[in-house]
Design a protein around this motif. Sequence first.
Motif, PDB file in Angstrom:
ATOM      1  N   SER A   1     -35.577 -29.996  31.529  1.00 20.59           N
ATOM      2  CA  SER A   1     -34.511 -29.617  32.457  1.00 20.59           C
ATOM      3  C   SER A   1     -34.352 -28.102  32.521  1.00 20.59           C
ATOM      4  O   SER A   1     -34.047 -27.544  33.586  1.00 20.59           O
ATOM      5  CB  SER A   1     -33.187 -30.292  32.073  1.00 20.59           C
ATOM      6  N   GLY A  47     -43.989 -25.572  38.400  1.00 19.67           N
ATOM      7  CA  GLY A  47     -42.819 -25.689  37.526  1.00 19.67           C
ATOM      8  C   GLY A  47     -42.379 -27.129  37.360  1.00 19.67           C
ATOM      9  O   GLY A  47     -42.037 -27.576  36.254  1.00 19.67           O
ATOM     10  N   GLN A  48     -42.404 -27.900  38.441  1.00 23.53           N
ATOM     11  CA  GLN A  48     -42.007 -29.299  38.373  1.00 23.53           C
ATOM     12  C   GLN A  48     -42.998 -30.120  37.553  1.00 23.53           C
ATOM     13  O   GLN A  48     -42.591 -30.989  36.768  1.00 23.53           O
ATOM     14  CB  GLN A  48     -41.875 -29.864  39.789  1.00 23.53           C
ATOM     15  N   ILE A 101     -36.962 -26.814  34.878  1.00 20.45           N
ATOM     16  CA  ILE A 101     -36.553 -27.067  36.267  1.00 20.45           C
ATOM     17  C   ILE A 101     -35.519 -26.043  36.715  1.00 20.45           C
ATOM     18  O   ILE A 101     -35.622 -25.474  37.817  1.00 20.45           O
ATOM     19  CB  ILE A 101     -36.009 -28.504  36.433  1.00 20.45           C
ATOM     20  N   ALA A 140     -42.424 -29.289  33.866  1.00 20.41           N
ATOM     21  CA  ALA A 140     -41.220 -29.961  33.352  1.00 20.41           C
ATOM     22  C   ALA A 140     -41.481 -31.440  33.122  1.00 20.41           C
ATOM     23  O   ALA A 140     -41.109 -31.999  32.078  1.00 20.41           O
ATOM     24  CB  ALA A 140     -40.058 -29.768  34.320  1.00 20.41           C
ATOM     25  N   THR A 199     -37.175 -22.674  37.177  1.00 20.00           N
ATOM     26  CA  THR A 199     -37.966 -22.664  38.410  1.00 20.00           C
ATOM     27  C   THR A 199     -37.047 -22.505  39.627  1.00 20.00           C
ATOM     28  O   THR A 199     -37.328 -21.709  40.529  1.00 20.00           O
ATOM     29  CB  THR A 199     -38.793 -23.957  38.540  1.00 20.00           C
ATOM     30  N   GLY A 200     -35.949 -23.229  39.644  1.00 20.25           N
ATOM     31  CA  GLY A 200     -34.992 -23.113  40.750  1.00 20.25           C
ATOM     32  C   GLY A 200     -34.359 -21.737  40.822  1.00 20.25           C
ATOM     33  O   GLY A 200     -34.180 -21.173  41.901  1.00 20.25           O
ATOM     34  N   LYS A 239     -43.527 -23.646  42.818  1.00 18.25           N
ATOM     35  CA  LYS A 239     -42.448 -24.614  42.563  1.00 18.25           C
ATOM     36  C   LYS A 239     -43.027 -25.923  42.034  1.00 18.25           C
ATOM     37  O   LYS A 239     -42.490 -26.503  41.086  1.00 18.25           O
ATOM     38  CB  LYS A 239     -41.637 -24.868  43.838  1.00 18.25           C
ATOM     39  N   TYR A 297     -26.273 -27.786  36.212  1.00 17.22           N
ATOM     40  CA  TYR A 297     -26.983 -27.787  34.924  1.00 17.22           C
ATOM     41  C   TYR A 297     -26.013 -27.506  33.773  1.00 17.22           C
ATOM     42  O   TYR A 297     -26.107 -28.141  32.724  1.00 17.22           O
ATOM     43  CB  TYR A 297     -28.099 -26.747  34.944  1.00 17.22           C
TER      44      TYR A 297
END
Length: 115
Positions: free
Chosen positions: A78, A101-102, A81, A105, A84-85, A98, A54
């Motif tokens: 982004s 969050g996706q 994302i 995004a 979240t990761g 998860k 990132y």
Amino acid sequence: MIGLALTLIICFLVVVSITPLVKRFAIKIGATDKPNHRKVHQNVMARLGGLAIYIGFLVGFVLLQPESPYMWPILIGSFIIILTGFLDDMLELSAKWKMLGQIAAAAVVVMGGFM
């Protein structure tokens, strides 16, 4: 075309150079994956590899400075994302969180294109 190739090389070098720092950071804050009977690796593995990628992406984004109405939705999406990761690497989120969050995004990127 030369600008794109140069940006690609710079992003690659940023990711390669920052990965050891991110690895040390992950170990320091406890974002690690420990081996068990279900894992293939035998040693403690640092997580947060996406953070290095990132950061390389952000460097490329700043270098290219795209003049696009999609710039902010892409940056915000982004960031969601990567957040979240990061949270998943620290707290081991359930699949439901998860996916939330996706979806958030993706919604930011899709809806940002229509504003």
